[in-house]
Design a protein around this motif. Structure first.
Motif, PDB file in Angstrom:
ATOM      1  N   ASP A 275       7.121   8.362   1.439  1.00 13.99           N
ATOM      2  CA  ASP A 275       6.059   8.992   0.661  1.00 13.99           C
ATOM      3  C   ASP A 275       5.683  10.349   1.250  1.00 13.99           C
ATOM      4  N   ARG A 276       5.497  10.398   2.563  1.00 16.80           N
ATOM      5  CA  ARG A 276       5.137  11.656   3.217  1.00 16.80           C
ATOM      6  C   ARG A 276       6.261  12.685   3.097  1.00 16.80           C
ATOM      7  N   ALA A 277       7.505  12.237   3.267  1.00 17.60           N
ATOM      8  CA  ALA A 277       8.637  13.164   3.217  1.00 17.60           C
ATOM      9  C   ALA A 277       8.746  13.838   1.847  1.00 17.60           C
ATOM     10  N   VAL A 278       8.608  13.061   0.776  1.00 20.63           N
ATOM     11  CA  VAL A 278       8.720  13.621  -0.568  1.00 20.63           C
ATOM     12  C   VAL A 278       7.520  14.512  -0.880  1.00 20.63           C
ATOM     13  N   ALA A 279       6.311  14.062  -0.513  1.00 18.73           N
ATOM     14  CA  ALA A 279       5.112  14.849  -0.792  1.00 18.73           C
ATOM     15  C   ALA A 279       5.133  16.190  -0.058  1.00 18.73           C
ATOM     16  N   GLU A 280       5.527  16.178   1.199  1.00 12.63           N
ATOM     17  CA  GLU A 280       5.540  17.413   1.983  1.00 12.63           C
ATOM     18  C   GLU A 280       6.603  18.392   1.494  1.00 12.63           C
ATOM     19  N   GLN A 281       7.693  17.876   0.976  1.00 14.40           N
ATOM     20  CA  GLN A 281       8.779  18.748   0.553  1.00 14.40           C
ATOM     21  C   GLN A 281       8.594  19.286  -0.865  1.00 14.40           C
ATOM     22  N   PHE A 282       8.005  18.468  -1.757  1.00 15.63           N
ATOM     23  CA  PHE A 282       7.988  18.840  -3.172  1.00 15.63           C
ATOM     24  C   PHE A 282       6.597  18.989  -3.772  1.00 15.63           C
ATOM     25  N   GLY A 283       5.558  18.558  -3.084  1.00 14.26           N
ATOM     26  CA  GLY A 283       4.214  18.721  -3.618  1.00 14.26           C
ATOM     27  C   GLY A 283       3.756  17.527  -4.428  1.00 14.26           C
ATOM     28  N   PRO A 284       2.479  17.549  -4.861  1.00 16.57           N
ATOM     29  CA  PRO A 284       1.862  16.366  -5.460  1.00 16.57           C
ATOM     30  C   PRO A 284       2.311  16.041  -6.876  1.00 16.57           C
ATOM     31  N   GLU A 285       3.002  16.921  -7.540  1.00 14.20           N
ATOM     32  CA  GLU A 285       3.407  16.668  -8.923  1.00 14.20           C
ATOM     33  C   GLU A 285       4.783  16.022  -9.037  1.00 14.20           C
ATOM     34  N   HIS A 286       5.400  15.716  -7.922  1.00 12.08           N
ATOM     35  CA  HIS A 286       6.743  15.147  -7.932  1.00 12.08           C
ATOM     36  C   HIS A 286       6.720  13.748  -7.321  1.00 12.08           C
ATOM     37  N   PHE A 287       7.588  12.883  -7.836  1.00 14.21           N
ATOM     38  CA  PHE A 287       7.589  11.508  -7.327  1.00 14.21           C
ATOM     39  C   PHE A 287       8.948  10.857  -7.511  1.00 14.21           C
ATOM     40  N   VAL A 288       9.111   9.749  -6.813  1.00  7.55           N
ATOM     41  CA  VAL A 288      10.336   8.952  -6.868  1.00  7.55           C
ATOM     42  C   VAL A 288       9.927   7.477  -6.944  1.00  7.55           C
ATOM     43  N   THR A 289      10.323   6.764  -7.985  1.00 11.52           N
ATOM     44  CA  THR A 289      10.086   5.320  -7.987  1.00 11.52           C
ATOM     45  C   THR A 289      11.102   4.671  -7.050  1.00 11.52           C
ATOM     46  N   LEU A 334       3.344  10.162  -4.233  1.00 11.80           N
ATOM     47  CA  LEU A 334       2.032  10.255  -4.866  1.00 11.80           C
ATOM     48  C   LEU A 334       0.901   9.736  -3.982  1.00 11.80           C
ATOM     49  N   GLY A 335       1.230   9.369  -2.730  1.00 11.02           N
ATOM     50  CA  GLY A 335       0.185   8.974  -1.805  1.00 11.02           C
ATOM     51  C   GLY A 335      -0.455   7.642  -2.118  1.00 11.02           C
ATOM     52  N   GLY A 336       0.331   6.678  -2.530  1.00 12.94           N
ATOM     53  CA  GLY A 336      -0.207   5.363  -2.857  1.00 12.94           C
ATOM     54  C   GLY A 336      -0.647   4.594  -1.619  1.00 12.94           C
ATOM     55  N   ALA A 337      -1.401   3.514  -1.869  1.00 12.05           N
ATOM     56  CA  ALA A 337      -1.833   2.655  -0.773  1.00 12.05           C
ATOM     57  C   ALA A 337      -0.624   1.963  -0.156  1.00 12.05           C
ATOM     58  N   GLU A 338      -0.773   1.579   1.120  1.00 10.83           N
ATOM     59  CA  GLU A 338       0.312   0.864   1.774  1.00 10.83           C
ATOM     60  C   GLU A 338       0.637  -0.389   0.956  1.00 10.83           C
ATOM     61  N   PRO A 339       1.884  -0.584   0.570  1.00  7.45           N
ATOM     62  CA  PRO A 339       2.216  -1.695  -0.336  1.00  7.45           C
ATOM     63  C   PRO A 339       2.138  -3.052   0.345  1.00  7.45           C
ATOM     64  N   ARG A 340       1.768  -4.045  -0.455  1.00 14.04           N
ATOM     65  CA  ARG A 340       1.835  -5.423   0.013  1.00 14.04           C
ATOM     66  C   ARG A 340       3.266  -5.918  -0.123  1.00 14.04           C
ATOM     67  N   MET A 341       3.704  -6.685   0.848  1.00 11.41           N
ATOM     68  CA  MET A 341       5.077  -7.170   0.845  1.00 11.41           C
ATOM     69  C   MET A 341       5.162  -8.471   0.054  1.00 11.41           C
ATOM     70  N   ASN A 342       6.141  -8.541  -0.836  1.00 11.83           N
ATOM     71  CA  ASN A 342       6.404  -9.746  -1.613  1.00 11.83           C
ATOM     72  C   ASN A 342       7.508 -10.537  -0.934  1.00 11.83           C
ATOM     73  N   GLU A 343       7.473 -11.859  -1.085  1.00 12.33           N
ATOM     74  CA  GLU A 343       8.448 -12.714  -0.418  1.00 12.33           C
ATOM     75  C   GLU A 343       8.857 -13.879  -1.306  1.00 12.33           C
ATOM     76  N   MET A 344      10.084 -14.330  -1.142  1.00 16.85           N
ATOM     77  CA  MET A 344      10.566 -15.560  -1.769  1.00 16.85           C
ATOM     78  C   MET A 344      11.833 -15.996  -1.038  1.00 16.85           C
ATOM     79  N   ARG A 345      12.245 -17.216  -1.292  1.00 13.22           N
ATOM     80  CA  ARG A 345      13.475 -17.725  -0.680  1.00 13.22           C
ATOM     81  C   ARG A 345      14.512 -17.942  -1.778  1.00 13.22           C
TER      82      ARG A 345
END
Length: 421
Positions: A275-289, A334-345
């Protein structure tokens, strides 16, 4: 025509090798096919390999197969669109037109990753898969008067060395790129193909296979994986936009993912680093899912974080069983909150289909989107064929493109994982 399981032609045990090598094996044209002859032949390839120019691979293959009593040798490489097998040029190799993967004997060998022996009036035409770590490089073909276990043993080993040579020498020359490219490629696609890992990896516990569309104009989609010990790491991304801007953003995102992964940090921290790498390089209007996963290949324990990406599908017993939903966060950049980790077996034999939105959002003007419902229907149809993961991923991508009317206005990428237990 006889398809042969490559495992039946793998090197025999030490006792079997001694027995096989003790028998007289001079046969067709006086060719010596004993174990000692085979070791000498393979040794010569290895001795010449380290300083062999890339354009001399073809002549080396032709020379080795001729000494084995072979005729009409050919090396075929898969094109970037995964539609054709194109002949590698070289003195001693036969050329010809590219062969369709879906409608040729060499293509059948390629899809099933099995030896294929075809008896004819002029001898036996043998097609061998060129495998490197489970990735399918192409096919090697040769005609012999007859084929026995000595031939299969030697041809299997030769094919393995040829595959390794092709992969090793690929980075030193544009030769193989030129053979595999069947139409003009955009600069953005050039960047993306250079960024990718091998399209497939087949290992005892885990298998991975991916495909990108449009192969010659892909820009923002990419994926990455690494098998580190018992843990498989996987990421799939989709950078906004198209063209060079998207390709550049995807490069930064994948580079940041690899850097963070190699530092040994957890998935939430990997997201924050990207998140930091993309924001610092391209600015707040750019994102990557992005979708990042870790799978313990010994237990089937799966962990994942989702940053605004389509939810993967779980395929169980050859049908889509569920979507891997759970808490998500904002796309990378886009500076989202730290994601919660999902788990399953996972259960043994489970497959996971990761994909980008271009696979389901395609539509003609005024028409409805292709949609996830149709995607699931086609996945269920492909899974019923019972084919291997590499063939299923390829067939699914091409079938979905046809079902969308051949339209690909956005990148449409899929990655299929199988936990073998």
């Amino acid at each position: 025509m006889t398809p042969t399981d490559p495992s039946s032609s793998r090197p025999a045990s030490r006792t079997e090798q001694t027995t096989a090598g003790a028998r007289p094996t001079a046969g067709r044209g006086g060719a010596d096919r004993s174990e000692s002859f085979g070791e000498s032949l393979l040794g010569e390839i290895l001795d010449r390999a380290h300083d062999l120019p890339p354009d001399c691979i073809g002549p080396l293959v032709a020379d080795v197969l001729e000494r084995l009593g072979g005729r009409r040798p050919q090396v075929l490489l898969q094109d970037y669109g995964q539609l054709l097998l194109a002949p590698l040029p070289g003195e001693g190799l036969i050329g010809g037109e590219p062969q369709p993967i879906d409608d040729s004997e060499a293509g059948r060998c390629f899809l099933d990753a099995q030896f294929l022996e075809l008896a004819g009036t002029n001898g036996v035409r043998v097609h061998l898969p060129l495998l490197d770590g489970g990735d399918q490089v192409g096919v090697m073909s040769v005609t012999l008067d007859s084929v026995d276990d000595h031939d299969r043993r030697l041809l299997y080993r030769i094919a393995g060395l040829v595959a390794d040579l092709l992969v090793t020498k690929h980075g030193y020359s544009d030769l193989f790129f030129g053979v595999r490219r069947r139409e003009p490629m955009s600069v953005a696609a050039e960047i993306q193909w250079a960024l990718l890992p091998p399209l497939a990896m087949i290992m005892p516990r885990i298998a991975v296979a991916g495909i990108l569309e449009p192969a010659y104009d892909v820009a923002g989609d990419s994926f990455d994986y690494a098998l580190n010990g018992d843990v498989l790491h996987v990421a799939m991304i989709d950078a906004m936009g198209h063209g060079l801007d998207a390709a550049t953003m995807a490069t930064v995102a994948i580079g940041a993912y690899r850097h963070a992964r190699r530092a040994g940090i957890g998935l939430p921290e990997i997201y924050s680093f990207m998140d930091r790498a993309v924001a610092e390089q391209f600015g707040p209007e750019h994102f990557v899912t992005a979708q990042m996963m870790q799978l313990d290949t010994t237990t089937g324990h799966l962990q994942w974080v989702n940053a605004g990406h389509p939810s993967p599908l779980l395929v169980r017993d050859h049908r889509v069983a569920l979507r891997l939903t759970g808490p998500t966060t904002l796309p990378v950049g886009l500076g989202g909150a730290e994601p919660r980790m999902n788990e399953m077996r996972l259960e043994r034999g489970d497959r996971l289909l990761c994909f980008t939105d271009g696979l389901v959002e395609e539509h003609e003007t005024g028409e409805e989107q292709f949609g996830e419902g149709q995607l699931i229907e086609w996945v269920n149809q492909m899974e019923r064929t019972g084919r291997g993961i590499r063939a299923v991923a390829r067939s699914l991508s091409h079938t979905l493109k046809r079902a969308r009317g051949g339209h690909t206005t956005d990148d449409a990428t899929l990655l299929l994982l199988e936990w073998r237990g």
